[in-house]
Design a protein around this motif. Structure first.
Motif, PDB file in Angstrom:
ATOM      1  N   UNK A  69       0.893  -1.158   0.000  1.00 18.95           N
ATOM      2  CA  UNK A  69       0.000   0.000   0.000  1.00 18.95           C
ATOM      3  C   UNK A  69       0.930   1.205   0.000  1.00 18.95           C
ATOM      4  N   UNK A  70       0.805   2.056  -1.024  1.00 17.82           N
ATOM      5  CA  UNK A  70       1.669   3.217  -1.198  1.00 17.82           C
ATOM      6  C   UNK A  70       0.981   4.486  -0.705  1.00 17.82           C
ATOM      7  N   UNK A  71       1.697   5.232   0.135  1.00 19.39           N
ATOM      8  CA  UNK A  71       1.180   6.450   0.755  1.00 19.39           C
ATOM      9  C   UNK A  71       2.199   7.555   0.525  1.00 19.39           C
ATOM     10  N   UNK A  72       1.757   8.724   0.081  1.00 22.93           N
ATOM     11  CA  UNK A  72       2.681   9.815  -0.169  1.00 22.93           C
ATOM     12  C   UNK A  72       2.197  11.125   0.432  1.00 22.93           C
ATOM     13  N   UNK A  73       3.151  11.889   0.948  1.00 25.57           N
ATOM     14  CA  UNK A  73       2.824  13.268   1.297  1.00 25.57           C
ATOM     15  C   UNK A  73       3.239  14.143   0.115  1.00 25.57           C
ATOM     16  N   UNK A  74       2.528  15.226  -0.094  1.00 22.61           N
ATOM     17  CA  UNK A  74       2.857  16.142  -1.185  1.00 22.61           C
ATOM     18  C   UNK A  74       3.988  17.038  -0.705  1.00 22.61           C
ATOM     19  N   UNK A  75       5.094  16.980  -1.431  1.00 20.21           N
ATOM     20  CA  UNK A  75       6.292  17.727  -1.062  1.00 20.21           C
ATOM     21  C   UNK A  75       7.495  16.809  -1.139  1.00 20.21           C
ATOM     22  N   UNK A  76       8.518  17.132  -0.345  1.00 23.84           N
ATOM     23  CA  UNK A  76       9.697  16.274  -0.275  1.00 23.84           C
ATOM     24  C   UNK A  76      10.947  16.834  -0.928  1.00 23.84           C
ATOM     25  N   UNK A  77      10.846  18.046  -1.502  1.00 26.31           N
ATOM     26  CA  UNK A  77      12.030  18.699  -2.053  1.00 26.31           C
ATOM     27  C   UNK A  77      12.027  20.175  -1.661  1.00 26.31           C
ATOM     28  N   UNK A  78      13.229  20.763  -1.626  1.00 25.52           N
ATOM     29  CA  UNK A  78      13.336  22.192  -1.338  1.00 25.52           C
ATOM     30  C   UNK A  78      13.123  23.010  -2.614  1.00 25.52           C
ATOM     31  N   UNK A  79      13.330  24.297  -2.545  1.00 23.84           N
ATOM     32  CA  UNK A  79      13.096  25.181  -3.708  1.00 23.84           C
ATOM     33  C   UNK A  79      14.017  24.872  -4.884  1.00 23.84           C
ATOM     34  N   UNK A  80      15.152  24.181  -4.612  1.00 25.89           N
ATOM     35  CA  UNK A  80      16.079  23.799  -5.675  1.00 25.89           C
ATOM     36  C   UNK A  80      15.878  22.340  -6.114  1.00 25.89           C
TER      37      UNK A  80
END
Length: 136
Positions: A69-80
């Motif tokens: 079961x795959x779960x993701x939060x939206x995000x995970x990277x900085x502005x670069x």
């Protein structure tokens, strides 16, 4: 019901304000996927969105999806676009709540990040999910 051995935490590797519809469009148009990458996505405000029923297979970890079961939060990277844990307080709370609910349904399932699978060469989910959720 599928045999679920893993609850896998992901990040979308996008900015936190990206809309779910645009992620779904990317999967369909750019990657040519017939199914979403995740069963659940968690918005910056903590809202949990079910993008695929858990009895269906998503596209989260190549070669492993039939048992995940795959779960993701939206995000995970900085502005670069470098890996960074960008989870909001609300996302952390929703992720914990969802993982606890799923773990109660699938008590033998291991919780880990996408990066914890063999031959995965990415930082996803940009934090140590295996360690953070080891007590669940």
């Amino acid at each position: 019901m599928r045999n679920i051995n893993y609850l896998v935490v992901h990040c979308t590797a996008t900015q936190p304000d990206v809309k779910i519809e645009s992620i779904k469009r990317y999967w369909k148009e750019n990657l040519k996927w017939k199914s979403p990458g995740y069963h659940y996505m968690i918005k910056a405000d903590g809202e949990i969105v079910n993008t695929l029923p858990i009895d269906q297979v998503s596209n989260g970890v190549a070669g492993w999806n039939s048992q995940i079961i795959n779960i993701s939060y939206i995000g995970g990277v900085d502005k670069n676009n470098q890996p960074k844990d960008t989870r909001t307080v609300e996302q952390k709370a929703s992720l914990l709540k969802l993982l606890k609910e799923l773990k109660s349904k699938f008590p033998k399932a291991k919780i880990q990040g996408h990066r914890d699978f063999p031959n995965v060469h990415k930082a996803c989910p940009s934090f140590d999910a295996k360690k953070e959720y080891s007590g669940i």
